[in-house]
Design a protein around this motif. Structure first.
Motif, PDB file in Angstrom:
ATOM      1  N   ALA A 228       0.833  -1.213   0.000  1.00 22.58           N
ATOM      2  CA  ALA A 228       0.000   0.000   0.000  1.00 22.58           C
ATOM      3  C   ALA A 228       0.861   1.253   0.000  1.00 22.58           C
ATOM      4  O   ALA A 228       0.572   2.223  -0.721  1.00 22.58           O
ATOM      5  CB  ALA A 228      -0.918  -0.020   1.227  1.00 22.58           C
ATOM      6  N   GLU A 229       1.916   1.254   0.777  1.00 20.38           N
ATOM      7  CA  GLU A 229       2.798   2.423   0.840  1.00 20.38           C
ATOM      8  C   GLU A 229       3.516   2.651  -0.485  1.00 20.38           C
ATOM      9  O   GLU A 229       3.686   3.800  -0.923  1.00 20.38           O
ATOM     10  CB  GLU A 229       3.808   2.226   1.967  1.00 20.38           C
ATOM     11  N   ALA A 230       3.904   1.561  -1.148  1.00 22.58           N
ATOM     12  CA  ALA A 230       4.555   1.699  -2.454  1.00 22.58           C
ATOM     13  C   ALA A 230       3.586   2.284  -3.480  1.00 22.58           C
ATOM     14  O   ALA A 230       3.957   3.151  -4.287  1.00 22.58           O
ATOM     15  CB  ALA A 230       5.071   0.340  -2.923  1.00 22.58           C
ATOM     16  N   ALA A 231       2.321   1.835  -3.455  1.00 21.32           N
ATOM     17  CA  ALA A 231       1.331   2.371  -4.387  1.00 21.32           C
ATOM     18  C   ALA A 231       1.091   3.849  -4.126  1.00 21.32           C
ATOM     19  O   ALA A 231       0.954   4.645  -5.062  1.00 21.32           O
ATOM     20  CB  ALA A 231       0.024   1.591  -4.258  1.00 21.32           C
ATOM     21  N   ARG A 232       1.022   4.235  -2.866  1.00 20.38           N
ATOM     22  CA  ARG A 232       0.865   5.662  -2.526  1.00 20.38           C
ATOM     23  C   ARG A 232       2.023   6.482  -3.076  1.00 20.38           C
ATOM     24  O   ARG A 232       1.817   7.547  -3.675  1.00 20.38           O
ATOM     25  CB  ARG A 232       0.801   5.808  -1.010  1.00 20.38           C
ATOM     26  N   ASP A 233       3.229   5.980  -2.890  1.00 22.49           N
ATOM     27  CA  ASP A 233       4.412   6.728  -3.337  1.00 22.49           C
ATOM     28  C   ASP A 233       4.474   6.813  -4.855  1.00 22.49           C
ATOM     29  O   ASP A 233       4.871   7.845  -5.418  1.00 22.49           O
ATOM     30  CB  ASP A 233       5.677   6.070  -2.790  1.00 22.49           C
TER      31      ASP A 233
ATOM     32  N   TRP B 239      -5.976   7.548  -3.780  1.00 16.49           N
ATOM     33  CA  TRP B 239      -6.824   6.645  -3.005  1.00 16.49           C
ATOM     34  C   TRP B 239      -7.094   5.350  -3.776  1.00 16.49           C
ATOM     35  O   TRP B 239      -6.938   4.245  -3.239  1.00 16.49           O
ATOM     36  CB  TRP B 239      -8.137   7.366  -2.678  1.00 16.49           C
ATOM     37  N   THR B 240      -7.516   5.491  -5.040  1.00 17.44           N
ATOM     38  CA  THR B 240      -7.845   4.297  -5.812  1.00 17.44           C
ATOM     39  C   THR B 240      -6.604   3.459  -6.088  1.00 17.44           C
ATOM     40  O   THR B 240      -6.688   2.225  -6.126  1.00 17.44           O
ATOM     41  CB  THR B 240      -8.539   4.660  -7.135  1.00 17.44           C
TER      42      THR B 240
ATOM     43  N   LEU C  78      -3.213   3.914   7.980  1.00 14.10           N
ATOM     44  CA  LEU C  78      -2.457   5.158   8.061  1.00 14.10           C
ATOM     45  C   LEU C  78      -2.175   5.738   6.678  1.00 14.10           C
ATOM     46  O   LEU C  78      -2.089   6.961   6.515  1.00 14.10           O
ATOM     47  CB  LEU C  78      -1.142   4.926   8.811  1.00 14.10           C
ATOM     48  N   VAL C  79      -2.048   4.878   5.675  1.00  9.05           N
ATOM     49  CA  VAL C  79      -1.879   5.373   4.304  1.00  9.05           C
ATOM     50  C   VAL C  79      -3.121   6.151   3.870  1.00  9.05           C
ATOM     51  O   VAL C  79      -3.025   7.269   3.338  1.00  9.05           O
ATOM     52  CB  VAL C  79      -1.597   4.213   3.330  1.00  9.05           C
ATOM     53  N   PHE C  80      -4.303   5.593   4.127  1.00  4.78           N
ATOM     54  CA  PHE C  80      -5.538   6.286   3.750  1.00  4.78           C
ATOM     55  C   PHE C  80      -5.738   7.562   4.560  1.00  4.78           C
ATOM     56  O   PHE C  80      -6.162   8.590   4.022  1.00  4.78           O
ATOM     57  CB  PHE C  80      -6.740   5.354   3.912  1.00  4.78           C
ATOM     58  N   ILE C  81      -5.423   7.510   5.842  1.00  2.00           N
ATOM     59  CA  ILE C  81      -5.510   8.722   6.658  1.00  2.00           C
ATOM     60  C   ILE C  81      -4.578   9.797   6.099  1.00  2.00           C
ATOM     61  O   ILE C  81      -4.930  10.978   6.028  1.00  2.00           O
ATOM     62  CB  ILE C  81      -5.170   8.416   8.128  1.00  2.00           C
ATOM     63  N   GLY C  82      -3.391   9.386   5.693  1.00  2.00           N
ATOM     64  CA  GLY C  82      -2.431  10.335   5.134  1.00  2.00           C
ATOM     65  C   GLY C  82      -2.932  10.998   3.868  1.00  2.00           C
ATOM     66  O   GLY C  82      -2.691  12.190   3.631  1.00  2.00           O
TER      67      GLY C  82
END
Length: 237
Positions: A78-83, A94-95, A138-142
């Motif tokens: 999840a963190e890699a996708a966010r980055d 988000w998606t 925490l990724v979504f909260i961020g």
């Protein structure tokens, strides 16, 4: 004992620990978490039970290690996708994370079932599982926080409707989870969190059979609606 010997022993312990976990995951896939047995793991690895107990004193200790590994693996994805979507608008970020979570679940169905499926009878997760379990949330909260504070591209966060009777609970959740976000958005986020894993669980465990055919497109549409529901405003794709 020399440092060389100590290093060799440490490497051997790491290798044996990894082998125990791999065999335990194989048993999870074949039998389910409720039937996980240290004796069976030891037997398959050609170890005596007393030797395995030096690595994992009980079945619960082994389960905890597998749960932490699963949460960390999912969190890293999840963190890699966010980055990777850092330059995109908040809805796309988000998606992207939601799609990464779904992809991980489809690739690791038995580990997903371990952390988001039915509780294992007789097992209570210790506090050590909480930080790994929090990573995706925490990724979504961020993502919401960046949109709220204007630190993301094309950012913006609207406040969804909040019934008066829910406000005290929303304020409590916000105080616990994200004090810098409006309670209405935090309440919507908690609901969206449950809906996200409901979507994934329905797909993974067969409830969408003969109901949803184009599941990837359906999922993307559904999680985009969830993004709007938590108050994220549409930016550039």
């Amino acid at each position: 004992m020399s440092s060389t010997a100590q290093g060799a022993r440490a490497r051997a312990r790491i290798e044996v620990t990894a082998a125990i976990k791999d065999e335990a995951r194989r048993q999870l896939a074949a039998e389910g978490a409720a039937k996980l047995s240290l004796r069976a793991v030891a037997r398959e690895l050609g170890m005596v039970s007393s030797a395995l107990y030096r690595y994992f004193p009980s079945r619960d200790d082994l389960l905890t290690a597998l749960i932490i590994d699963a949460y960390d693996s999912l969190g890293e994805r999840a963190e890699a996708a966010r980055d990777q979507a850092a330059d995109a608008g908040p809805v796309r970020r988000w998606t992207a994370v939601a799609e990464a979570v779904r992809d991980w679940a489809l690739r690791h169905p038995h580990e997903y079932a371990l952390i988001y499926g039915s509780p294992v009878p007789g097992y209570t997760a210790p506090d050590t599982t909480v930080p790994p379990a929090s990573r995706v949330g925490l990724v979504f909260i961020g993502i919401l926080r960046d949109a709220h504070h204007g630190s993301a591209p094309d950012s913006g966060l609207s406040e969804p409707p909040l019934p008066a009777e829910l406000r005290p609970e929303a304020e409590r959740m916000a105080a616990d989870l994200a004090p810098d976000l409006p309670p209405a958005n935090v309440a919507a986020l908690v609901a969206s969190w449950a809906e996200l894993f409901g979507l994934i669980g329905f797909e993974l465990f067969g409830q969408f059979n003969r109901v949803v055919e184009d599941r990837e497109t359906f999922f993307r549409h559904a999680v985009t609606r969830l993004a709007h529901g938590v108050g994220l405003l549409e930016g550039r794709p």
